[in-house]
Design a protein around this motif. Structure first.
Motif, PDB file in Angstrom:
ATOM      1  N   ARG A   1       4.060   8.519  12.684  1.00  0.00           N
ATOM      2  CA  ARG A   1       5.539   8.592  13.249  1.00  0.00           C
ATOM      3  C   ARG A   1       5.802   9.846  13.985  1.00  0.00           C
ATOM      4  NH1 ARG A   1      11.586   7.867  10.397  1.00  0.00           N
ATOM      5  NH2 ARG A   1      12.490   6.865  12.140  1.00  0.00           N
ATOM      6  N   PRO A   2       6.444  10.016  15.166  1.00  0.00           N
ATOM      7  CA  PRO A   2       6.691  11.091  16.075  1.00  0.00           C
ATOM      8  C   PRO A   2       7.434  12.108  14.993  1.00  0.00           C
ATOM      9  CG  PRO A   2       7.185   9.204  17.445  1.00  0.00           C
ATOM     10  CD  PRO A   2       6.774   8.724  16.080  1.00  0.00           C
ATOM     11  N   GLU A   3       7.389  13.155  15.021  1.00  0.00           N
ATOM     12  CA  GLU A   3       8.097  14.227  14.133  1.00  0.00           C
ATOM     13  C   GLU A   3       9.559  14.248  14.663  1.00  0.00           C
ATOM     14  OE1 GLU A   3       6.261  18.064  14.351  1.00  0.00           O
ATOM     15  OE2 GLU A   3       4.367  17.349  13.185  1.00  0.00           O
ATOM     16  N   HIS A   4      10.114  14.042  15.822  1.00  0.00           N
ATOM     17  CA  HIS A   4      11.366  14.174  16.237  1.00  0.00           C
ATOM     18  C   HIS A   4      12.299  13.137  15.844  1.00  0.00           C
ATOM     19  CE1 HIS A   4       9.895  11.915  19.538  1.00  0.00           C
ATOM     20  NE2 HIS A   4      11.102  11.435  19.564  1.00  0.00           N
ATOM     21  N   LEU A   5      11.652  11.885  15.298  1.00  0.00           N
ATOM     22  CA  LEU A   5      12.371  10.801  14.831  1.00  0.00           C
ATOM     23  C   LEU A   5      12.658  10.805  13.278  1.00  0.00           C
ATOM     24  CD1 LEU A   5      10.480   8.120  17.006  1.00  0.00           C
ATOM     25  CD2 LEU A   5      12.417   9.086  17.531  1.00  0.00           C
ATOM     26  N   THR A   6      13.898  10.517  12.958  1.00  0.00           N
ATOM     27  CA  THR A   6      14.009  10.532  11.582  1.00  0.00           C
ATOM     28  C   THR A   6      15.066   9.233  11.200  1.00  0.00           C
ATOM     29  OG1 THR A   6      16.036  11.893  11.935  1.00  0.00           O
ATOM     30  CG2 THR A   6      14.279  12.897  11.300  1.00  0.00           C
ATOM     31  N   GLY A   7      15.215   8.951  10.245  1.00  0.00           N
ATOM     32  CA  GLY A   7      15.992   7.764   9.549  1.00  0.00           C
ATOM     33  C   GLY A   7      15.251   6.413   9.854  1.00  0.00           C
ATOM     34  N   PRO A   8      15.995   5.473   9.856  1.00  0.00           N
ATOM     35  CA  PRO A   8      15.355   4.070   9.812  1.00  0.00           C
ATOM     36  C   PRO A   8      14.384   4.048  11.002  1.00  0.00           C
ATOM     37  CG  PRO A   8      17.795   3.962   9.290  1.00  0.00           C
ATOM     38  CD  PRO A   8      17.266   5.162   9.879  1.00  0.00           C
TER      39      PRO A   8
ATOM     40  N   SER B   1       7.076   2.941  -0.309  1.00  0.00           N
ATOM     41  CA  SER B   1       6.760   3.361   0.977  1.00  0.00           C
ATOM     42  C   SER B   1       8.094   4.232   1.633  1.00  0.00           C
ATOM     43  CB  SER B   1       7.058   2.162   2.227  1.00  0.00           C
ATOM     44  OG  SER B   1       8.262   1.640   2.248  1.00  0.00           O
ATOM     45  N   LYS B   2       8.627   4.891   0.953  1.00  0.00           N
ATOM     46  CA  LYS B   2       9.840   5.869   1.250  1.00  0.00           C
ATOM     47  C   LYS B   2       9.489   7.042   1.832  1.00  0.00           C
ATOM     48  CE  LYS B   2      10.401   7.895  -3.440  1.00  0.00           C
ATOM     49  NZ  LYS B   2       9.945   9.321  -3.132  1.00  0.00           N
TER      50      LYS B   2
ATOM     51  N   ILE C   1       8.584  -5.181  11.916  1.00  0.00           N
ATOM     52  CA  ILE C   1       8.801  -5.409  10.623  1.00  0.00           C
ATOM     53  C   ILE C   1       9.010  -4.083   9.885  1.00  0.00           C
ATOM     54  CG2 ILE C   1       8.012  -6.342   8.415  1.00  0.00           C
ATOM     55  CD1 ILE C   1       5.957  -8.369  10.502  1.00  0.00           C
ATOM     56  N   ASP C   2      10.427  -4.000   9.408  1.00  0.00           N
ATOM     57  CA  ASP C   2      10.504  -2.645   8.572  1.00  0.00           C
ATOM     58  C   ASP C   2      10.089  -2.749   6.975  1.00  0.00           C
ATOM     59  OD1 ASP C   2      11.570   0.101   8.119  1.00  0.00           O
ATOM     60  OD2 ASP C   2      13.490  -0.755   7.620  1.00  0.00           O
ATOM     61  N   ILE C   3       9.450  -1.917   6.526  1.00  0.00           N
ATOM     62  CA  ILE C   3       9.190  -1.724   5.211  1.00  0.00           C
ATOM     63  C   ILE C   3       9.820  -0.817   4.648  1.00  0.00           C
ATOM     64  CG2 ILE C   3       7.376  -1.396   3.730  1.00  0.00           C
ATOM     65  CD1 ILE C   3       5.192  -2.283   5.918  1.00  0.00           C
ATOM     66  N   ASP C   4      10.856  -1.325   3.954  1.00  0.00           N
ATOM     67  CA  ASP C   4      11.978  -0.353   3.348  1.00  0.00           C
ATOM     68  C   ASP C   4      11.786  -0.653   1.904  1.00  0.00           C
ATOM     69  OD1 ASP C   4      14.060   1.080   2.451  1.00  0.00           O
ATOM     70  OD2 ASP C   4      15.596  -0.371   3.237  1.00  0.00           O
ATOM     71  N   SER C   5      10.770   0.140   1.164  1.00  0.00           N
ATOM     72  CA  SER C   5      10.550  -0.079  -0.216  1.00  0.00           C
ATOM     73  C   SER C   5      10.388   1.295  -0.897  1.00  0.00           C
ATOM     74  CB  SER C   5       9.435  -0.744  -0.486  1.00  0.00           C
ATOM     75  OG  SER C   5       8.201  -0.283  -0.035  1.00  0.00           O
TER      76      SER C   5
ATOM     77  N   GLY D   1       0.839  -1.360   0.120  1.00  0.00           N
ATOM     78  CA  GLY D   1      -0.146  -0.137  -0.083  1.00  0.00           C
ATOM     79  C   GLY D   1       0.527   1.507   0.259  1.00  0.00           C
ATOM     80  N   GLY D   2       1.690   1.351   0.371  1.00  0.00           N
ATOM     81  CA  GLY D   2       2.915   2.413   0.579  1.00  0.00           C
ATOM     82  C   GLY D   2       2.713   3.369   1.642  1.00  0.00           C
ATOM     83  N   GLU D   3       1.745   3.169   2.520  1.00  0.00           N
ATOM     84  CA  GLU D   3       1.494   4.189   3.638  1.00  0.00           C
ATOM     85  C   GLU D   3       1.958   3.807   4.850  1.00  0.00           C
ATOM     86  OE1 GLU D   3       0.434   6.738   2.289  1.00  0.00           O
ATOM     87  OE2 GLU D   3      -0.426   6.183   0.511  1.00  0.00           O
ATOM     88  N   CYS D   4       2.536   2.650   5.043  1.00  0.00           N
ATOM     89  CA  CYS D   4       3.048   2.131   6.488  1.00  0.00           C
ATOM     90  C   CYS D   4       4.638   1.956   6.457  1.00  0.00           C
ATOM     91  CB  CYS D   4       2.317   0.726   6.623  1.00  0.00           C
ATOM     92  SG  CYS D   4       2.811  -0.182   8.188  1.00  0.00           S
ATOM     93  N   MET D   5       5.325   2.383   7.202  1.00  0.00           N
ATOM     94  CA  MET D   5       6.522   2.317   7.265  1.00  0.00           C
ATOM     95  C   MET D   5       7.318   1.125   7.992  1.00  0.00           C
ATOM     96  SD  MET D   5       7.515   5.680   9.364  1.00  0.00           S
ATOM     97  CE  MET D   5       9.318   5.657   9.061  1.00  0.00           C
TER      98      MET D   5
END
Length: 367
Positions: free
Chosen positions: A164-171, A131-132, A124-128, A109-113
């Protein structure tokens, strides 16, 4: 002449008109899950359609799981896989199938990370590619009550959605999931029973949709669901009575006492499938309790993907959810599979159970 293979692809209103032509029954407006989500999209100006698509993906996976549930006795998907999940519970074949379907739907679906599932020890990390730009994480119990699969008792799916909390970035990491229940943007469950029904909330009330197998769509059947403030049903596994906290023992005794003013004794109804027990009490009124026990001092149910989503639904329907002392939605998660006691249902019944816990089991409040 209409090709039957294309029938389900027709616009819903056209299908409704065809039904009217052949049955001569009066038309009434059907609202599908997809239509309803789109109509309510304005409630979330920050989402720009992503949340709507995410809920749509969950609905699609639910249809696939329901299809297998309804033919489970004919297909080779009943019984055990011969493995256990991270909870130490035997995995059923349908458990594994449901987990795969929801993961696949969310992945495509592309909306879940990222996903936290009862069936997987780690997130389960959705790295596609699709979903970027995803902004949401999903917690789920893909098949609740799976011990009842082989005996044809209602089972279900529970899900919870966070931004996702705004202060979190990256993987993605476990920190993405360590949010309180009050931070949920949506939550729901699907019950697979005599009919399949999807119930969800986005913090704007609770609505239920029943799957119409003739067109393959979830249709609005229970708008603006409200849980009665009182009920006449208590749901608890009384086989564990000897191991209950004293406050729970006192509450069970209270439920069994005769009192015409409060319409007691209450009826004991325990299916052993959390979704099924909760769904009945949501509609009819009642309380569901899974307390701490000597065997499970922290309770058995999981906070992130069982208690939080149902607590969100309960509160949005006018009910209440507690761990016996504290509001479930205020509990701070510390791990993906954290457990907690659960007292959930009609507000007056939960209030009474909390009262008994404060009087007779105060020593367990901080455990």
């Amino acid at each position: 002449m209409i090709d039957e293979t294309n029938f389900y692809e027709l616009p819903y209103i056209f299908v409704s008109n065809l039904t009217h032509m052949f049955t001569h029954k009066p038309l009434r407006r059907f609202i599908t899950l997809g239509q309803f989500i789109i109509e309510r999209q304005a409630d979330f100006p920050f989402a720009k359609g992503e949340l709507s698509r995410l809920l749509r993906d969950i609905g699609i996976a639910a249809k696939l799981v329901n299809r297998e549930v309804t033919k489970a006795g004919l297909a080779d998907i009943l019984g055990d896989m011969g493995e256990t999940n991270v909870q130490g519970e035997d995995q059923k074949k349908l458990d594994v199938y449901a987990n795969e379907q929801f993961i696949n739907a969310l992945r495509s679906g592309g909306e879940c990370m990222a996903i936290a599932s009862e069936e997987n020890e780690d997130l389960i990390d959705i790295d596609s590619v699709v979903s970027k730009d995803a902004k949401y994480v999903v917690c789920m119990d893909p098949l609740d009550g799976s011990s009842n699969i082989d005996v044809n008792v209602s089972i279900g799916t529970i899900f919870s959605i966070y931004r996702r909390p705004e202060h979190l970035t990256g993987p993605t990491s476990i920190e993405d999931f360590m949010q309180k229940g009050v931070d949920q943007v949506a939550a729901g469950y699907v019950i697979y029973g005599s009919s399949a029904m999807l119930v969800y909330t986005t913090g704007k009330g609770v609505n239920g949709f029943t799957l119409d197998p003739s067109i393959g769509e979830f249709c609005l059947s229970h708008p603006d669901m409200v849980m009665p403030k009182d009920g006449a049903i208590y749901s608890i596994n009384e086989g564990n009575h000897l191991h209950f906290p004293e406050g729970v023992k006192k509450y069970v005794k209270y439920c069994q006492e005769i009192d015409k003013e409060t319409k007691r004794p209450y009826s004991s109804r325990y299916i052993g499938s959390l979704v099924a027990d909760f769904h009945r009490n949501l509609i009819k009124g009642g309380i569901y309790i899974y307390p701490s026990t000597l065997k499970s001092p922290k309770g058995k149910l999981r906070l992130l993907y069982e208690c939080n989503p149902l607590a969100f639904i309960a509160e949005q329907a006018g009910g209440k959810a507690s761990d016996g002392f504290n509001r479930i939605l205020e509990l701070q998660p510390t791990s993906l599979h954290q457990r907690t006691p659960l007292y959930i249902g009609s507000v007056n019944m939960v209030d009474k159970a909390e009262e008994m816990m404060r009087i007779y089991s105060a020593e367990t409040a901080n455990h």
